[in-house]
Design an enzyme around this catalytic site. Structure first.
Site, PDB file in Angstrom:
ATOM      1  N   GLY A  81      28.615  29.761  41.949  1.00 22.40           N
ATOM      2  CA  GLY A  81      29.741  29.013  42.502  1.00 22.40           C
ATOM      3  C   GLY A  81      29.476  28.515  43.918  1.00 22.40           C
ATOM      4  O   GLY A  81      28.885  29.235  44.732  1.00 22.40           O
ATOM      5  N   SER A 116      38.159  37.495  43.179  1.00 25.18           N
ATOM      6  CA  SER A 116      38.601  38.804  42.672  1.00 25.18           C
ATOM      7  C   SER A 116      39.374  39.545  43.754  1.00 25.18           C
ATOM      8  O   SER A 116      40.290  40.306  43.468  1.00 25.18           O
ATOM      9  CB  SER A 116      37.396  39.644  42.238  1.00 25.18           C
ATOM     10  OG  SER A 116      36.600  38.928  41.320  1.00 25.18           O
ATOM     11  N   GLY A 155      32.352  40.991  37.905  1.00 27.68           N
ATOM     12  CA  GLY A 155      33.476  41.323  37.035  1.00 27.68           C
ATOM     13  C   GLY A 155      34.830  41.016  37.655  1.00 27.68           C
ATOM     14  O   GLY A 155      34.930  40.307  38.651  1.00 27.68           O
ATOM     15  N   HIS A 209      35.186  32.224  37.754  1.00 28.37           N
ATOM     16  CA  HIS A 209      34.070  32.723  36.936  1.00 28.37           C
ATOM     17  C   HIS A 209      34.015  31.971  35.606  1.00 28.37           C
ATOM     18  O   HIS A 209      32.942  31.592  35.137  1.00 28.37           O
ATOM     19  CB  HIS A 209      34.271  34.212  36.607  1.00 28.37           C
ATOM     20  CG  HIS A 209      34.253  35.133  37.775  1.00 28.37           C
ATOM     21  ND1 HIS A 209      35.361  35.857  38.154  1.00 28.37           N
ATOM     22  CD2 HIS A 209      33.272  35.480  38.647  1.00 28.37           C
ATOM     23  CE1 HIS A 209      35.054  36.616  39.192  1.00 28.37           C
ATOM     24  NE2 HIS A 209      33.802  36.405  39.523  1.00 28.37           N
ATOM     25  N   MET A 269      40.016  30.779  44.243  1.00 28.78           N
ATOM     26  CA  MET A 269      40.137  31.994  43.427  1.00 28.78           C
ATOM     27  C   MET A 269      39.075  33.001  43.827  1.00 28.78           C
ATOM     28  O   MET A 269      37.936  32.632  44.126  1.00 28.78           O
ATOM     29  CB  MET A 269      39.998  31.636  41.960  1.00 28.78           C
ATOM     30  CG  MET A 269      41.191  30.867  41.472  1.00 28.78           C
ATOM     31  SD  MET A 269      41.307  30.895  39.695  1.00 28.78           S
ATOM     32  CE  MET A 269      42.764  29.890  39.502  1.00 28.78           C
TER      33      MET A 269
HETATM   34  P1  AMP Z   1      31.508  37.397  42.130  1.00 28.60           P
HETATM   35  O1  AMP Z   1      31.986  38.077  40.902  1.00 28.60           O
HETATM   36  O2  AMP Z   1      32.532  37.270  43.200  1.00 28.60           O
HETATM   37  O3  AMP Z   1      30.178  37.952  42.614  1.00 28.60           O
HETATM   38  O4  AMP Z   1      31.206  35.892  41.710  1.00 28.60           O
HETATM   39  C1  AMP Z   1      30.344  35.592  40.643  1.00 28.60           C
HETATM   40  C2  AMP Z   1      30.071  34.115  40.647  1.00 28.60           C
HETATM   41  O5  AMP Z   1      31.296  33.393  40.505  1.00 28.60           O
HETATM   42  C3  AMP Z   1      29.413  33.611  41.941  1.00 28.60           C
HETATM   43  O6  AMP Z   1      28.437  32.627  41.627  1.00 28.60           O
HETATM   44  C4  AMP Z   1      30.585  33.006  42.673  1.00 28.60           C
HETATM   45  O7  AMP Z   1      30.207  31.991  43.586  1.00 28.60           O
HETATM   46  C5  AMP Z   1      31.397  32.434  41.537  1.00 28.60           C
HETATM   47  N1  AMP Z   1      32.793  32.229  41.926  1.00 28.60           N
HETATM   48  C6  AMP Z   1      33.625  33.132  42.521  1.00 28.60           C
HETATM   49  N2  AMP Z   1      34.829  32.571  42.783  1.00 28.60           N
HETATM   50  C7  AMP Z   1      34.751  31.290  42.375  1.00 28.60           C
HETATM   51  C8  AMP Z   1      35.660  30.182  42.383  1.00 28.60           C
HETATM   52  N3  AMP Z   1      36.892  30.293  42.866  1.00 28.60           N
HETATM   53  N4  AMP Z   1      35.241  29.006  41.870  1.00 28.60           N
HETATM   54  C9  AMP Z   1      33.975  28.883  41.371  1.00 28.60           C
HETATM   55  N5  AMP Z   1      33.081  29.886  41.326  1.00 28.60           N
HETATM   56  C10 AMP Z   1      33.446  31.067  41.825  1.00 28.60           C
END
Ligand code: AMP
Length: 285
Positions: free
Chosen positions: A150, A189, A34, A40, A187
């Site tokens: 990602g 969170s 989230g 995302h 990027m």
């Molecule tokens: P998270 O919410 O941080 O667990 O990320 C959820 C998904 O978004 C994971 O597969 C991350 O690798 C991907 N993600 C997070 N930041 C980025 C970004 N800047 N560019 C591409 N994918 C991302």
């Protein structure tokens, strides 16, 4: 506005997915914690293209945080996320609470033998066990045909690819490029934790990767020289503490001394209290 379904129960999610599969639909899945940003959303847009039914999960997974980490303070904003996901035409948000996924007596974990013994796994010893376990659970609940992750979390993606093969998940794992701010900061969170001053210092990660890319392209093959230069660059910014800077094999994540083929450069740096990661493939050609 697009009709989006919010599902909280695992059994209801499984039923939804079984129904879609029965109708011959392709289920695409993007797991997240989230507080969504454009990184995302790029995965979600790809998921929209690849799947007939698109499921996004929002779950801040407690088992991947150690007690001194930021589980409690991790940023959350469900209402904003809901609006963004509606706009992207997502079909289902799977947003279980903690008890739904980890009931009393929970004791089964998924652990990989080698891939977690590098990079982030060294300073975060329970992290990848938590990630592999929750992704396994989410795969069993959402039952997707395709899941998108990602490349920003490179080691996580490598671990999930390996796990999907090792455990015969029969789910296509898609890796998607890192989305950056206009100045290059990846990027995340967690960028929301940064003060304006720290935000400037946070750019040192991307700058060090770019510097390394140029050095490799200029013909330098000694990994230590590249890493030393990256250390110096990052240390020249205030409020930075380097966890690791590594040049490694993109498959096994084992350290490499000589850059005679494409390598992964990965790093983790705390800026103030905020731990940031980034990576880049460096290609000597
Ligand atoms: P998270 O919410 O941080 O667990 O990320 C959820 C998904 O978004 C994971 O597969 C991350 O690798 C991907 N993600 C997070 N930041 C980025 C970004 N800047 N560019 C591409 N994918 C991302």
């Amino acid at each position: 506005m697009h009709d989006i379904k919010v599902i909280i129960r695992a059994t209801e999610m499984q039923k939804h997915s079984d129904r879609m599969r029965g109708l011959g639909k392709t289920v695409a899945f993007v797991p997240t914690m989230g507080f969504l940003h454009k990184g995302h959303l790029s995965l979600i847009k790809e998921g929209r293209k690849l799947g007939d039914d698109l499921v996004v999960s929002i779950f801040v997974n407690p088992t991947q945080f150690s007690p001194e980490e930021d589980f409690e303070s991790y940023p959350r904003n469900f209402d904003k996320d809901l609006k963004l996901l509606q706009k992207e035409g997502v079909d289902v948000i799977f947003s279980p609470n903690e008890d739904e996924l980890y009931q009393d007596g929970f004791q089964t974990y998924v652990e990989l033998k080698n891939l977690p013994n590098h990079l982030c796994g060294i300073s975060r010893p329970i992290f990848f066990r938590g990630v592999a376990t929750v992704v396994t659970k989410l795969f069993n609940i959402v039952r997707p045909h395709i899941a998108i992750f990602g490349q920003k979390d490179y080691q996580q993606l490598a671990i999930i690819r390996r796990m999907a093969r090792d455990l015969n998940f029969n789910i296509k794992i898609v890796g998607f490029p890192t989305v950056r701010e206009p100045d290059g900061l990846a990027m995340s969170s967690r960028n929301s934790y940064l003060t304006p001053e720290q935000r400037i210092n946070a750019l040192s990660l991307y700058k060090s990767l770019n510097q390394s890319k140029k050095l490799v392209e200029s013909g330098i093959k000694d990994a230590k020289r590249i890493i030393d230069a990256a250390y110096a660059l990052i240390k020249s910014y205030q409020d930075t503490a380097i966890d690791y800077i590594a040049i490694c094999d993109p498959e096994t994540l084992a350290d490499m001394e000589t850059i005679d083929r494409p390598v992964l450069m990965a790093l983790a740096v705390s800026v103030g209290k905020t731990r940031l990661i980034d990576n880049m493939i460096l290609n000597p050609e």
